[in-house]
Design a protein around this motif. Structure first.
Motif, PDB file in Angstrom:
ATOM      1  N   ALA A 262     -58.269  -4.068  58.163  1.00  0.00           N
ATOM      2  CA  ALA A 262     -58.806  -5.032  59.120  1.00  0.00           C
ATOM      3  C   ALA A 262     -59.379  -4.271  60.314  1.00  0.00           C
ATOM      4  O   ALA A 262     -59.044  -3.101  60.540  1.00  0.00           O
ATOM      5  CB  ALA A 262     -57.725  -6.002  59.589  1.00  0.00           C
ATOM      6  N   ILE A 263     -60.250  -4.931  61.057  1.00  0.00           N
ATOM      7  CA  ILE A 263     -60.851  -4.362  62.268  1.00  0.00           C
ATOM      8  C   ILE A 263     -60.457  -5.227  63.457  1.00  0.00           C
ATOM      9  O   ILE A 263     -60.542  -6.455  63.396  1.00  0.00           O
ATOM     10  CB  ILE A 263     -62.388  -4.321  62.172  1.00  0.00           C
ATOM     11  N   VAL A 264     -60.022  -4.576  64.534  1.00  0.00           N
ATOM     12  CA  VAL A 264     -59.757  -5.283  65.785  1.00  0.00           C
ATOM     13  C   VAL A 264     -60.718  -4.735  66.836  1.00  0.00           C
ATOM     14  O   VAL A 264     -60.679  -3.543  67.169  1.00  0.00           O
ATOM     15  CB  VAL A 264     -58.303  -5.094  66.265  1.00  0.00           C
ATOM     16  N   CYS A 265     -61.597  -5.588  67.325  1.00  0.00           N
ATOM     17  CA  CYS A 265     -62.566  -5.202  68.355  1.00  0.00           C
ATOM     18  C   CYS A 265     -62.116  -5.776  69.688  1.00  0.00           C
ATOM     19  O   CYS A 265     -61.770  -6.954  69.777  1.00  0.00           O
ATOM     20  CB  CYS A 265     -63.959  -5.725  67.979  1.00  0.00           C
ATOM     21  N   TRP A 266     -62.141  -4.948  70.732  1.00  0.00           N
ATOM     22  CA  TRP A 266     -61.670  -5.371  72.051  1.00  0.00           C
ATOM     23  C   TRP A 266     -62.785  -5.177  73.064  1.00  0.00           C
ATOM     24  O   TRP A 266     -63.221  -4.073  73.324  1.00  0.00           O
ATOM     25  CB  TRP A 266     -60.461  -4.535  72.456  1.00  0.00           C
ATOM     26  N   GLY A 267     -63.241  -6.278  73.634  1.00  0.00           N
ATOM     27  CA  GLY A 267     -64.293  -6.175  74.639  1.00  0.00           C
ATOM     28  C   GLY A 267     -64.761  -7.538  75.083  1.00  0.00           C
ATOM     29  O   GLY A 267     -64.245  -8.569  74.670  1.00  0.00           O
ATOM     30  N   THR A 268     -65.740  -7.543  75.976  1.00  0.00           N
ATOM     31  CA  THR A 268     -66.382  -8.775  76.409  1.00  0.00           C
ATOM     32  C   THR A 268     -67.859  -8.677  76.077  1.00  0.00           C
ATOM     33  O   THR A 268     -68.392  -7.579  75.872  1.00  0.00           O
ATOM     34  CB  THR A 268     -66.191  -9.002  77.918  1.00  0.00           C
ATOM     35  N   ASN A 269     -68.523  -9.823  76.028  1.00  0.00           N
ATOM     36  CA  ASN A 269     -69.933  -9.846  75.634  1.00  0.00           C
ATOM     37  C   ASN A 269     -70.774  -8.889  76.494  1.00  0.00           C
ATOM     38  O   ASN A 269     -70.464  -8.682  77.659  1.00  0.00           O
ATOM     39  CB  ASN A 269     -70.476 -11.272  75.804  1.00  0.00           C
ATOM     40  N   PRO A 270     -71.825  -8.320  75.871  1.00  0.00           N
ATOM     41  CA  PRO A 270     -72.369  -8.613  74.539  1.00  0.00           C
ATOM     42  C   PRO A 270     -71.880  -7.688  73.414  1.00  0.00           C
ATOM     43  O   PRO A 270     -72.176  -7.936  72.258  1.00  0.00           O
ATOM     44  CB  PRO A 270     -73.864  -8.419  74.759  1.00  0.00           C
ATOM     45  N   GLY A 271     -71.128  -6.625  73.743  1.00  0.00           N
ATOM     46  CA  GLY A 271     -70.738  -5.631  72.745  1.00  0.00           C
ATOM     47  C   GLY A 271     -70.078  -6.190  71.494  1.00  0.00           C
ATOM     48  O   GLY A 271     -70.472  -5.835  70.369  1.00  0.00           O
ATOM     49  N   PRO A 272     -69.068  -7.059  71.615  1.00  0.00           N
ATOM     50  CA  PRO A 272     -68.418  -7.586  70.421  1.00  0.00           C
ATOM     51  C   PRO A 272     -69.370  -8.343  69.487  1.00  0.00           C
ATOM     52  O   PRO A 272     -69.181  -8.338  68.267  1.00  0.00           O
ATOM     53  CB  PRO A 272     -67.342  -8.517  71.004  1.00  0.00           C
ATOM     54  N   ALA A 273     -70.379  -8.995  70.060  1.00  0.00           N
ATOM     55  CA  ALA A 273     -71.362  -9.682  69.213  1.00  0.00           C
ATOM     56  C   ALA A 273     -72.175  -8.673  68.414  1.00  0.00           C
ATOM     57  O   ALA A 273     -72.528  -8.919  67.247  1.00  0.00           O
ATOM     58  CB  ALA A 273     -72.277 -10.553  70.076  1.00  0.00           C
ATOM     59  N   VAL A 274     -72.465  -7.526  69.018  1.00  0.00           N
ATOM     60  CA  VAL A 274     -73.166  -6.456  68.297  1.00  0.00           C
ATOM     61  C   VAL A 274     -72.298  -5.953  67.146  1.00  0.00           C
ATOM     62  O   VAL A 274     -72.773  -5.750  66.026  1.00  0.00           O
ATOM     63  CB  VAL A 274     -73.518  -5.289  69.253  1.00  0.00           C
ATOM     64  N   VAL A 275     -71.006  -5.779  67.424  1.00  0.00           N
ATOM     65  CA  VAL A 275     -70.072  -5.342  66.383  1.00  0.00           C
ATOM     66  C   VAL A 275     -70.079  -6.345  65.228  1.00  0.00           C
ATOM     67  O   VAL A 275     -70.167  -5.969  64.056  1.00  0.00           O
ATOM     68  CB  VAL A 275     -68.645  -5.181  66.948  1.00  0.00           C
ATOM     69  N   ALA A 276     -69.999  -7.616  65.551  1.00  0.00           N
ATOM     70  CA  ALA A 276     -69.982  -8.652  64.505  1.00  0.00           C
ATOM     71  C   ALA A 276     -71.247  -8.600  63.651  1.00  0.00           C
ATOM     72  O   ALA A 276     -71.181  -8.657  62.410  1.00  0.00           O
ATOM     73  CB  ALA A 276     -69.826 -10.030  65.140  1.00  0.00           C
ATOM     74  N   ARG A 277     -72.383  -8.476  64.305  1.00  0.00           N
ATOM     75  CA  ARG A 277     -73.651  -8.433  63.558  1.00  0.00           C
ATOM     76  C   ARG A 277     -73.739  -7.181  62.699  1.00  0.00           C
ATOM     77  O   ARG A 277     -74.201  -7.225  61.551  1.00  0.00           O
ATOM     78  CB  ARG A 277     -74.833  -8.513  64.524  1.00  0.00           C
ATOM     79  N   ASN A 278     -73.295  -6.032  63.249  1.00  0.00           N
ATOM     80  CA  ASN A 278     -73.329  -4.783  62.488  1.00  0.00           C
ATOM     81  C   ASN A 278     -72.392  -4.823  61.286  1.00  0.00           C
ATOM     82  O   ASN A 278     -72.707  -4.290  60.224  1.00  0.00           O
ATOM     83  CB  ASN A 278     -72.970  -3.594  63.384  1.00  0.00           C
ATOM     84  N   VAL A 279     -71.218  -5.452  61.452  1.00  0.00           N
ATOM     85  CA  VAL A 279     -70.270  -5.600  60.330  1.00  0.00           C
ATOM     86  C   VAL A 279     -70.943  -6.357  59.191  1.00  0.00           C
ATOM     87  O   VAL A 279     -70.853  -5.971  58.020  1.00  0.00           O
ATOM     88  CB  VAL A 279     -68.987  -6.322  60.788  1.00  0.00           C
ATOM     89  N   LYS A 280     -71.646  -7.413  59.523  1.00  0.00           N
ATOM     90  CA  LYS A 280     -72.322  -8.203  58.497  1.00  0.00           C
ATOM     91  C   LYS A 280     -73.469  -7.418  57.865  1.00  0.00           C
ATOM     92  O   LYS A 280     -73.641  -7.412  56.628  1.00  0.00           O
ATOM     93  CB  LYS A 280     -72.846  -9.511  59.100  1.00  0.00           C
ATOM     94  N   GLN A 281     -74.248  -6.727  58.702  1.00  0.00           N
ATOM     95  CA  GLN A 281     -75.381  -5.945  58.198  1.00  0.00           C
ATOM     96  C   GLN A 281     -74.942  -4.831  57.255  1.00  0.00           C
ATOM     97  O   GLN A 281     -75.629  -4.524  56.270  1.00  0.00           O
ATOM     98  CB  GLN A 281     -76.158  -5.347  59.382  1.00  0.00           C
TER      99      GLN A 281
END
Length: 379
Positions: free
Chosen positions: A214-233
């Protein structure tokens, strides 16, 4: 010497205040990258102050909110806190919105003897206890425990953590690492990203080749949204967990379809409509959401709730202890069983955060909306 008259006069059904107002300061990231935190906080604080005044104020005196925009800049926050203390002569301060900004002003409020009720989450804001500093955002240590509880139930033992290199991310990283062993969890990847990074592919490529479950990302926008998009890509199929730092619709807007299935800890307010009827906070949470929506045409959220709690905690402290900074501080510290938006607060001489992990629920993003994660033995 002017002596304030502690009285109100009713004229034509409206309240006219004949006393000097009680000045409270506000430090919010109203613009800049953290505006998704600061704008609802400022809006909520002013909304609640206006409603208190419309109902007669506090002991016949009007509250006055003097709010400034830190823009999420620690240097600016430090300048503005001194303006509130020295020029505006406030008796207490709400905010700042971020952990970094809050840590930057602690020395100033401690030295001046002005109570600060932060809206930020970092555990180190109140650990160890600072005499003049309190907070309303749930501690990141409690958020970590909520996620790790869930991972235990799912028999996930190996995780990758990806944390932003700012005050919030650093505090979260400390708590993730400090609590892992207690929950039988091994951190197999420990990586960071900068707040302004727009591509986390290198970090996630490392995660993909690891043993992480599993992945745990810790941050506030916009970085976590970039992580989410990159995970999908990248086609990574590992479950992705976020922190409470993205507990607003802004994250879903930024991440788009990549937000689907992400789980994170949050205060109850964003799922108030689907909480069980026996939940002690449900009625007040729904009232807050509707009140904010009436004023600002969007639903009240987790972050606005931090400011609601801060203003109401100060109101209670002033009612019980008076309007002098030391009296406010002392009354805040004696606050017990206060049912707020973020949870039920119990402050003490050894606890200026006042919440337990029960202040959090786990939510999952489904069809671009929040869904309550219901797991026997967890909630």
């Amino acid at each position: 010497m002017f002596v304030a008259v502690l009285a109100t006069i009713l004229i034509g059904g409206s309240v006219v205040f004949a006393a000097e107002p009680i000045k409270i300061g506000g430090l919010f990231a109203i613009t800049g990258p953290a505006s998704f935190l600061g704008e609802p906080e400022r809006n909520t604080a002013q909304m609640v102050v206006d409603e208190i005044n419309a109902a007669g104020g506090i002991k016949g005196r009007k509250l006055q909110l003097i709010a400034y925009d830190t823009q999420g800049d620690s240097t600016k926050a430090k300048q503005l806190v001194n303006k509130l203390i020295k020029n505006d002569k406030v008796v207490a301060i709400i905010g700042p919105s971020t952990t970094g900004d809050t840590m930057a002003v602690i020395e100033d409020v401690q030295r001046a003897g002005i109570p600060l009720v932060s809206c930020a989450a970092g555990s180190k804001i109140t650990e160890p206890v600072k005499k003049w500093v309190f907070k309303t955002a749930q501690n990141d240590s409690l958020a970590v425990e909520k996620i790790f509880d869930y991972l235990n139930k799912k028999k996930i033992t190996k995780v990758a953590i990806l944390t932003v290199s700012d005050g919030f991310g650093s505090s979260g990283r400390e708590q993730l690492k400090a609590n892992a062993a207690k929950f039988g969890i091994q951190i197999v990847v420990d990586d960071t990203y900068n707040p302004k990074d727009t591509d986390m592919t290198p970090q996630l490529t490392k995660v993909r080749s690891s043993q992480a479950q599993a992945i745990v990302c810790w941050g506030t926008n916009p970085g976590p949204a970039v992580v989410a998009r990159n995970v999908k890509q990248l086609g990574i199929k590992l479950p992705l967990f976020m922190s409470h730092g993205v507990s607003s619709k802004k994250f879903i807007e930024l991440a788009g379809d990549a937000a689907e299935g992400i789980i994170l800890p949050s205060g109850r307010v964003i799922v108030s409509d689907v909480l069980p009827h026996h939940d002690k906070q449900k009625k007040s949470l729904i009232a807050f959401v509707k009140d904010y929506q009436k004023h600002f045409k969007v639903e009240g959220d987790h972050f606005g709730g931090h400011a609601w709690d801060a203003v109401m905690l100060l109101k209670g402290a002033i009612e019980r202890g008076g309007d002098k900074p030391a009296a406010i501080r002392d009354a805040l510290e004696k606050t017990t069983n206060f049912p707020g938006i973020g949870g039920v607060f119990n402050f003490s001489t050894t606890d200026h955060a006042g919440l337990t992990k029960d202040a959090f629920v786990l939510v999952e993003i489904k069809k671009r909306d929040w869904s309550l994660v219901r797991q026997p033995g967890i909630e």
